[in-house]
Design a protein around this motif. Structure first.
Motif, PDB file in Angstrom:
ATOM      1  N   GLN A  63       0.883  -1.074   0.073  1.00 14.51           N
ATOM      2  CA  GLN A  63       0.082  -0.089   0.043  1.00 14.51           C
ATOM      3  C   GLN A  63       0.688   1.294   0.129  1.00 14.51           C
ATOM      4  N   GLN A  66       2.199   1.802  -3.504  1.00 19.99           N
ATOM      5  CA  GLN A  66       1.217   2.301  -4.445  1.00 19.99           C
ATOM      6  C   GLN A  66       0.937   3.943  -4.333  1.00 19.99           C
ATOM      7  N   LEU A 167      -7.123  -7.166  -9.862  1.00 23.98           N
ATOM      8  CA  LEU A 167      -6.499  -5.875  -9.250  1.00 23.98           C
ATOM      9  C   LEU A 167      -6.259  -5.101 -10.345  1.00 23.98           C
ATOM     10  N   ASN A 170      -9.053  -2.842 -10.737  1.00 25.48           N
ATOM     11  CA  ASN A 170      -9.268  -1.933  -9.351  1.00 25.48           C
ATOM     12  C   ASN A 170      -8.346  -0.595  -9.337  1.00 25.48           C
ATOM     13  N   ARG A 171      -7.061  -1.177  -9.626  1.00 27.77           N
ATOM     14  CA  ARG A 171      -5.929  -0.141  -9.630  1.00 27.77           C
ATOM     15  C   ARG A 171      -6.209   1.100 -10.618  1.00 27.77           C
ATOM     16  N   ARG A 174      -9.200   3.274  -9.040  1.00 26.35           N
ATOM     17  CA  ARG A 174      -8.639   4.110  -7.952  1.00 26.35           C
ATOM     18  C   ARG A 174      -7.793   5.143  -8.378  1.00 26.35           C
ATOM     19  N   GLU A 193      -8.303  -2.465  -2.810  1.00 25.06           N
ATOM     20  CA  GLU A 193      -6.997  -2.872  -3.569  1.00 25.06           C
ATOM     21  C   GLU A 193      -5.904  -3.604  -2.584  1.00 25.06           C
TER      22      GLU A 193
END
Lengths: 247, 190
Positions: A63, A66, A167, A170-171, A174, A193
């Motif tokens: 996290q 990212q 994933l 979703n990324r 986001r 995520e």
């Protein structure tokens, strides 16, 4: 401050100290105080300290990574429209989701929300459905993990594979939300995520404690509830744009 | 191991997880040491260590090779420890308000002498610990960084997000408070 080496006029202070017994006594007192403070013992952490610190750090690395790399890179290096061209339909759906969420978070309570400019097109509807499907699939992964049977070792390989495929989209959603200042949406997708990433990184067969830990991650911040809310609103937007006609 | 530090940092900056692990494992005890002196108990110090390395990972790109890594690391550690200490203080204050206390809180959790230990004759170090415990987190952090870590006023200001004058005042107040607290035991410190 003189004793700590921060005097503006060290020479002047030294001269004064040579002449003034009272100040000299004070300096000695402070020096003793500082010496006593230096001698304070700090307890030695136990043998597993470093390993424990690293284990917890590791849990946060994805996290953190990212947060550090994705937004700045995307915001400053890759123009949004390039990103959108690269991402195709997924990014467009994300844009619509973000536009929709703008309405969701700003409309008065009880107002049926349809994002401006997205109402008439059947294509938009399909994209809302795509986003809704993504959220539903992600939610199902979470639900299955929460309800998985307990055991020393639990097989979550089916959820792991689905998490891997979820994933990328979703990324993208986001990042798009973040780029458009939709912090609340981006935060929920970010939480989602992180859990998907943890599930995707497992070997498919996890110890009971690891499953418990995943469940804690899901439970913290009411992730399931928040995903359900966004999913529900997206579904409603998909049907509302043609005057309530169902798909 | 330290001769490889620049190389390890460069690898960590390039995103190599193993290199970051080495940084964590090599420096977590010294960070604990700094944090403990500010927060005053092992559990909070460990929390501060965690926070420190999370921040280090996020900020590692901004670390410049010419700076000294440990100085930079201890600044981050001090800042994290201050955050933990403030959080603890807010929590303690809330509890005190609920319990009708007078708000005079922030005991240094280790070594603070109770009446029984006082009667038994406690060590000077316990008294110093207790005196440190009565400082505010800012005073304790500024004092610790200046006296025990040898940081400059400017570095402390950067670490704690304080003006230089505020740092000097905090250190001055810290020393004055400790002198007052420890005055009755001055002869034992000689």
């Amino acid at each position: 401050m003189h004793v700590l080496g921060d005097s503006h006029d060290a020479e002047g202070v030294r001269t004064h100290l040579a002449e003034c017994a009272e100040c000299r006594a004070q300096v000695i007192e402070i020096e003793r105080l500082l010496a006593a403070t230096s001698e304070l013992e700090v307890p030695e952490p136990d043998a597993g300290f470093e390993a424990r610190i690293w284990e917890r750090q590791q849990r946060h690395l994805p996290q953190t990574s990212q947060a550090t790399l994705d937004e700045p890179q995307l915001a400053t290096v890759i123009p949004f429209w390039t990103l959108r061209r690269m991402a195709g339909v997924g990014a467009l759906a994300a844009m619509l989701l973000v536009a929709f969420m703008v309405g969701l978070y700003s409309a008065p309570p009880g107002t049926e929300i349809v994002p401006e400019g997205s109402a008439p097109g059947g294509g938009d509807r399909i994209l809302f459905v795509a986003v809704g499907d993504h959220l539903e699939s992600a939610r199902m992964v979470l639900v299955e993990l929460v309800n998985a049977e307990d055991g020393e070792s639990v097989d979550i390989s089916a959820q792991q594979q689905r998490a891997q495929t979820l994933l990328a989209n979703n990324r993208l959603y986001r990042q798009t939300a973040r780029l458009h200042g939709q912090a609340a949406v981006a935060d929920v997708l970010g939480d989602l995520e992180r859990v998907l990433l943890e599930v995707a990184r497992t070997s498919g067969e996890v110890p009971g404690e690891e499953l418990d830990w995943l469940r804690e991650r899901i439970a913290s911040g009411d992730l399931l509830f928040k995903v359900s809310v966004i999913e529900g609103q997206t579904r409603r937007a998909a049907t509302a744009d043609v005057g309530g006609e169902t798909l | 191991m330290n001769e490889n530090l620049p190389e390890i940092i460069a690898r960590a900056q390039a995103g190599e997880e193993e290199a970051f692990r080495m940084l964590v494992e090599q420096h977590s005890r010294s960070v604990f040491n700094v944090a403990y002196r500010i927060v005053g108990n092992p559990a909070d110090a460990e929390e501060a260590v965690q926070e420190t390395f999370l921040k280090v990972f996020k900020k590692l790109d901004s670390f410049e090779e010419r700076a000294r890594f440990t100085t930079w690391l201890y600044r981050v550690a001090a800042n994290s420890a201050m955050d933990v200490a403030r959080k603890r203080q807010r929590h303690a204050t809330r509890e005190a308000v609920l319990e009708g206390d007078d708000g005079q809180l922030l005991p240094f959790p280790t070594g603070a002498p109770g009446p029984e230990r006082e009667a038994q004759g406690i060590q000077v170090s316990d008294r110093v610990s207790a005196a440190l415990g009565r400082l505010t987190p800012g005073e304790r952090a500024a004092f610790t960084l200046r006296h025990l870590q040898g940081m400059s006023i400017k570095e402390i200001g950067e670490a704690l997000d304080m003006q230089s004058n505020a740092v000097k005042n905090a250190i001055f107040r810290a020393v004055q408070k400790m002198r007052r607290e420890l005055a009755p035991f001055a002869s034992e410190m000689s």
